[in-house]
Design a protein around this motif. Sequence first.
Motif, PDB file in Angstrom:
ATOM      1  N   LEU A   1       0.851  -1.190   0.000  1.00  0.00           N
ATOM      2  CA  LEU A   1       0.000   0.000   0.000  1.00  0.00           C
ATOM      3  C   LEU A   1       0.884   1.236   0.000  1.00  0.00           C
ATOM      4  N   ILE A   2       0.519   2.224  -0.804  1.00  0.00           N
ATOM      5  CA  ILE A   2       1.298   3.470  -0.845  1.00  0.00           C
ATOM      6  C   ILE A   2       0.344   4.664  -0.732  1.00  0.00           C
ATOM      7  N   GLY A   3       0.663   5.582   0.172  1.00  0.00           N
ATOM      8  CA  GLY A   3      -0.165   6.782   0.353  1.00  0.00           C
ATOM      9  C   GLY A   3       0.638   8.040   0.072  1.00  0.00           C
ATOM     10  N   ALA A   4      -0.073   9.158  -0.042  1.00  0.00           N
ATOM     11  CA  ALA A   4       0.527  10.491  -0.219  1.00  0.00           C
ATOM     12  C   ALA A   4       1.608  10.508  -1.296  1.00  0.00           C
ATOM     13  N   VAL A   5       1.281   9.937  -2.454  1.00  0.00           N
ATOM     14  CA  VAL A   5       2.153  10.046  -3.633  1.00  0.00           C
ATOM     15  C   VAL A   5       2.101  11.500  -4.104  1.00  0.00           C
ATOM     16  N   HIS A   6       0.903  12.046  -4.072  1.00  0.00           N
ATOM     17  CA  HIS A   6       0.686  13.457  -4.392  1.00  0.00           C
ATOM     18  C   HIS A   6       0.576  14.254  -3.087  1.00  0.00           C
ATOM     19  N   ALA A   7       1.315  15.352  -3.039  1.00  0.00           N
ATOM     20  CA  ALA A   7       1.469  16.106  -1.791  1.00  0.00           C
ATOM     21  C   ALA A   7       0.142  16.537  -1.172  1.00  0.00           C
ATOM     22  N   ARG A   8      -0.724  17.141  -1.979  1.00  0.00           N
ATOM     23  CA  ARG A   8      -1.962  17.689  -1.400  1.00  0.00           C
ATOM     24  C   ARG A   8      -2.940  16.591  -0.971  1.00  0.00           C
ATOM     25  N   GLU A   9      -2.654  15.337  -1.322  1.00  0.00           N
ATOM     26  CA  GLU A   9      -3.541  14.226  -0.977  1.00  0.00           C
ATOM     27  C   GLU A   9      -3.071  13.546   0.304  1.00  0.00           C
ATOM     28  N   TYR A  10      -2.489  14.368   1.206  1.00  0.00           N
ATOM     29  CA  TYR A  10      -1.836  13.834   2.404  1.00  0.00           C
ATOM     30  C   TYR A  10      -2.786  13.156   3.371  1.00  0.00           C
ATOM     31  N   ILE A  11      -4.104  13.360   3.241  1.00  0.00           N
ATOM     32  CA  ILE A  11      -5.052  12.689   4.143  1.00  0.00           C
ATOM     33  C   ILE A  11      -4.936  11.163   4.023  1.00  0.00           C
ATOM     34  N   THR A  12      -4.426  10.700   2.876  1.00  0.00           N
ATOM     35  CA  THR A  12      -4.276   9.247   2.690  1.00  0.00           C
ATOM     36  C   THR A  12      -3.213   8.665   3.632  1.00  0.00           C
ATOM     37  N   ALA A  13      -2.291   9.500   4.149  1.00  0.00           N
ATOM     38  CA  ALA A  13      -1.242   8.991   5.047  1.00  0.00           C
ATOM     39  C   ALA A  13      -1.800   8.578   6.409  1.00  0.00           C
ATOM     40  N   PRO A  14      -2.502   9.496   7.134  1.00  0.00           N
ATOM     41  CA  PRO A  14      -3.095   9.037   8.394  1.00  0.00           C
ATOM     42  C   PRO A  14      -4.168   7.968   8.173  1.00  0.00           C
ATOM     43  N   LEU A  15      -4.830   7.990   7.007  1.00  0.00           N
ATOM     44  CA  LEU A  15      -5.823   6.945   6.719  1.00  0.00           C
ATOM     45  C   LEU A  15      -5.139   5.579   6.661  1.00  0.00           C
ATOM     46  N   LEU A  16      -4.042   5.485   5.904  1.00  0.00           N
ATOM     47  CA  LEU A  16      -3.347   4.199   5.784  1.00  0.00           C
ATOM     48  C   LEU A  16      -2.758   3.764   7.127  1.00  0.00           C
TER      49      LEU A  16
ATOM     50  N   LEU B   1       5.679  20.779   2.276  1.00  0.00           N
ATOM     51  CA  LEU B   1       5.471  22.035   1.551  1.00  0.00           C
ATOM     52  C   LEU B   1       3.996  22.454   1.583  1.00  0.00           C
ATOM     53  N   VAL B   2       3.099  21.478   1.349  1.00  0.00           N
ATOM     54  CA  VAL B   2       1.664  21.776   1.342  1.00  0.00           C
ATOM     55  C   VAL B   2       1.169  22.200   2.724  1.00  0.00           C
ATOM     56  N   THR B   3       1.622  21.485   3.757  1.00  0.00           N
ATOM     57  CA  THR B   3       1.038  21.715   5.084  1.00  0.00           C
ATOM     58  C   THR B   3       1.751  22.816   5.866  1.00  0.00           C
ATOM     59  N   GLU B   4       3.041  23.042   5.589  1.00  0.00           N
ATOM     60  CA  GLU B   4       3.783  24.030   6.386  1.00  0.00           C
ATOM     61  C   GLU B   4       4.321  25.192   5.554  1.00  0.00           C
ATOM     62  N   GLY B   5       4.196  25.102   4.246  1.00  0.00           N
ATOM     63  CA  GLY B   5       4.672  26.184   3.378  1.00  0.00           C
ATOM     64  C   GLY B   5       6.188  26.199   3.275  1.00  0.00           C
ATOM     65  N   LEU B   6       6.711  27.198   2.597  1.00  0.00           N
ATOM     66  CA  LEU B   6       8.158  27.286   2.359  1.00  0.00           C
ATOM     67  C   LEU B   6       8.965  27.340   3.650  1.00  0.00           C
ATOM     68  N   ASN B   7       8.364  27.919   4.711  1.00  0.00           N
ATOM     69  CA  ASN B   7       9.103  28.048   5.968  1.00  0.00           C
ATOM     70  C   ASN B   7       9.293  26.707   6.673  1.00  0.00           C
ATOM     71  N   GLY B   8       8.523  25.712   6.273  1.00  0.00           N
ATOM     72  CA  GLY B   8       8.611  24.399   6.929  1.00  0.00           C
ATOM     73  C   GLY B   8       9.787  23.565   6.461  1.00  0.00           C
TER      74      GLY B   8
ATOM     75  N   LEU C   1     -15.778  17.431  -2.273  1.00  0.00           N
ATOM     76  CA  LEU C   1     -14.805  18.054  -1.364  1.00  0.00           C
ATOM     77  C   LEU C   1     -13.756  18.771  -2.193  1.00  0.00           C
ATOM     78  N   SER C   2     -13.123  19.788  -1.590  1.00  0.00           N
ATOM     79  CA  SER C   2     -12.069  20.456  -2.352  1.00  0.00           C
ATOM     80  C   SER C   2     -10.698  20.049  -1.813  1.00  0.00           C
ATOM     81  N   HIS C   3      -9.685  20.183  -2.675  1.00  0.00           N
ATOM     82  CA  HIS C   3      -8.306  19.861  -2.298  1.00  0.00           C
ATOM     83  C   HIS C   3      -7.722  20.970  -1.431  1.00  0.00           C
ATOM     84  N   PRO C   4      -6.849  20.680  -0.490  1.00  0.00           N
ATOM     85  CA  PRO C   4      -6.617  19.333   0.040  1.00  0.00           C
ATOM     86  C   PRO C   4      -7.754  18.950   0.996  1.00  0.00           C
ATOM     87  N   ILE C   5      -8.130  17.667   1.007  1.00  0.00           N
ATOM     88  CA  ILE C   5      -9.231  17.240   1.874  1.00  0.00           C
ATOM     89  C   ILE C   5      -8.790  17.385   3.334  1.00  0.00           C
ATOM     90  N   GLY C   6      -9.563  18.141   4.103  1.00  0.00           N
ATOM     91  CA  GLY C   6      -9.204  18.438   5.494  1.00  0.00           C
ATOM     92  C   GLY C   6      -9.289  17.204   6.385  1.00  0.00           C
TER      93      GLY C   6
END
Length: 276
Positions: free
Chosen positions: A43-58, A84-91, A240-245
Amino acid sequence: MQVTEFLDSLNSTGTLSYIGETTLGTPIPMLSKGKGEMGKVLLIGAVHAREYITAPLLLSLMKEYDGEYPVDCIPMLNIDGVTLVTEGLNGIPLTMRNRISLLRVNDGSTDFSLWKANIRAVDLNVNCDADWGQGKGNLTRPAPSGYIGPCPFSELESYAVKRLLDNNSYALVVCYHSKGEEVYYGYGGNHKYKKQAKAVADRLGYALKRTPHSTGGIKDYFTLTTNRLGLTIEVGSDNLSHPIGLEHLDELKEKHKGIINFFTEIAKELWTEYGL
Ligand SMILES: [Zn+2]
């Protein structure tokens, strides 16, 4: 979601190993449960950055999995991109020059919430060696999504997956994406194992679809090189809109509850069909 906190939380589930490192040098974790090689599922999750909800799901699905059949799970492949998606450039630690090039790729905006690619602006799901660069929407320059990279498997993250796939004998590979409530299977003109793909779609109440214009994806590479069943599952309603909260995580967990046990049943059946 705090990416480092998420990664730190992984060591309490199954056996933890690393398949390689990201561009920024973070080890990419893989969780394993079950025994042996027969009918192994990946199983592989969060291949695409904004689809990160799949990581805690998996991760939560791996926690509840109690079967004896072997399952490997990479909950978050694109760790740099998710940061990058969740914390921005400063992360993320970047040189001024890299910051400027990322901003340029992102049309000058500091809002990276819709970013899909890795930190080098390569889309990992069009970077694999399966008719690389022939897909619809493929781009030949750095972009938030769709850039195929300078050559197949140019990226550390996609190369780590290639090495894993080449060195193992997975019966079933399932990549988690968002959104649309769909299950994609097959590659090119090959649509074998429709029965098993349909069973997964029916179990989730999702639509089963083909991917006639997709190339260079992880599922594509696995299907092309092994002739086995690879699936791309798009979780979450299209409304739902990206990224799914993360407020939608509980409903996704409920929908996918027990699915890993179901995957291992399918993988067992496939193992026999493959003649192994
Ligand atoms: Zn995706």
